[in-house]
Design a protein around this motif. Structure first.
Motif, mmCIF file in Angstrom:
data_model
loop_
_atom_site.group_PDB
_atom_site.id
_atom_site.type_symbol
_atom_site.label_atom_id
_atom_site.label_comp_id
_atom_site.label_asym_id
_atom_site.label_seq_id
_atom_site.Cartn_x
_atom_site.Cartn_y
_atom_site.Cartn_z
ATOM 1 N N LYS A 1 0.389 -1.102 0.084
ATOM 2 C CA LYS A 1 0.162 -0.129 -0.185
ATOM 3 C C LYS A 1 0.713 1.430 -0.285
ATOM 4 C CE LYS A 1 -0.764 0.741 4.923
ATOM 5 N NZ LYS A 1 -2.030 0.250 5.727
ATOM 6 N N TYR A 2 2.207 1.125 0.425
ATOM 7 C CA TYR A 2 3.360 2.424 0.374
ATOM 8 C C TYR A 2 3.791 2.860 -1.250
ATOM 9 C CZ TYR A 2 1.789 2.929 5.494
ATOM 10 O OH TYR A 2 1.205 2.370 6.365
ATOM 11 N N THR B 1 4.067 3.322 -3.588
ATOM 12 C CA THR B 1 3.499 5.166 -4.255
ATOM 13 C C THR B 1 5.046 5.534 -5.490
ATOM 14 O OG1 THR B 1 2.973 6.297 -3.097
ATOM 15 C CG2 THR B 1 1.387 4.740 -3.709
ATOM 16 N N THR B 2 4.514 5.860 -6.318
ATOM 17 C CA THR B 2 5.793 7.489 -6.656
ATOM 18 C C THR B 2 5.904 8.288 -5.807
ATOM 19 O OG1 THR B 2 5.262 6.777 -9.381
ATOM 20 C CG2 THR B 2 6.549 8.268 -8.352
ATOM 21 N N GLU B 3 5.213 9.302 -5.090
ATOM 22 C CA GLU B 3 4.823 9.650 -3.842
ATOM 23 C C GLU B 3 5.713 9.554 -2.319
ATOM 24 O OE1 GLU B 3 1.423 8.596 -4.581
ATOM 25 O OE2 GLU B 3 2.017 10.316 -6.543
ATOM 26 N N ASN B 4 5.763 8.358 -3.020
ATOM 27 C CA ASN B 4 6.421 7.546 -1.671
ATOM 28 C C ASN B 4 8.243 6.884 -2.133
ATOM 29 O OD1 ASN B 4 4.276 8.076 0.317
ATOM 30 N ND2 ASN B 4 2.729 5.739 0.312
#
Length: 106
Positions: free
Chosen positions: A57-58, A60-63
């Motif tokens: 769930k983590y 992502t590109t943002e993370n």
């Protein structure tokens, strides 16, 4: 003189056998360190990476930067714990065998 050398060689062999046994035991030990529910790292007692788990769930590109930082911090923490386990096992072995404390030996 030769008897002393033979005795010394026997002691060296025994120490090596005991070190090998401790190293094999450490290879089977597991140290798990996590950063919340984001990253979980598992090492053995010889500082070898056994598993690296990331919570999907983590991912992502943002993370990405956060994950990199968490992986680095978690890995360093796991390595420190593995080194402590290794050092404790070797110190115990040296104490059990009544070996003198020689810096850097174990």
């Amino acid at each position: 003189m030769l008897e002393q050398l033979g005795g010394l060689m026997d002691m060296v062999k025994k120490v090596q056998q005991n070190v090998d046994q401790v190293q094999e035991h450490l290879k089977q030990e597991r140290i798990e360190v996590s950063s919340g529910d984001v990253v979980k790292i598992t090492l053995n007692g010889q500082q070898e990476l056994v598993a690296l788990e990331l919570n999907p769930k983590y991912l992502t590109t943002e993370n990405a930067v956060l994950l990199q930082d968490l992986i680095t911090a978690t890995m360093n923490n796991a390595l420190a714990k593995s080194r402590e386990l290794n050092q404790a096992a070797m110190s115990k072995l040296a104490g059990d065998m009544n070996l003198p404390k020689i810096p850097g030996l174990f």
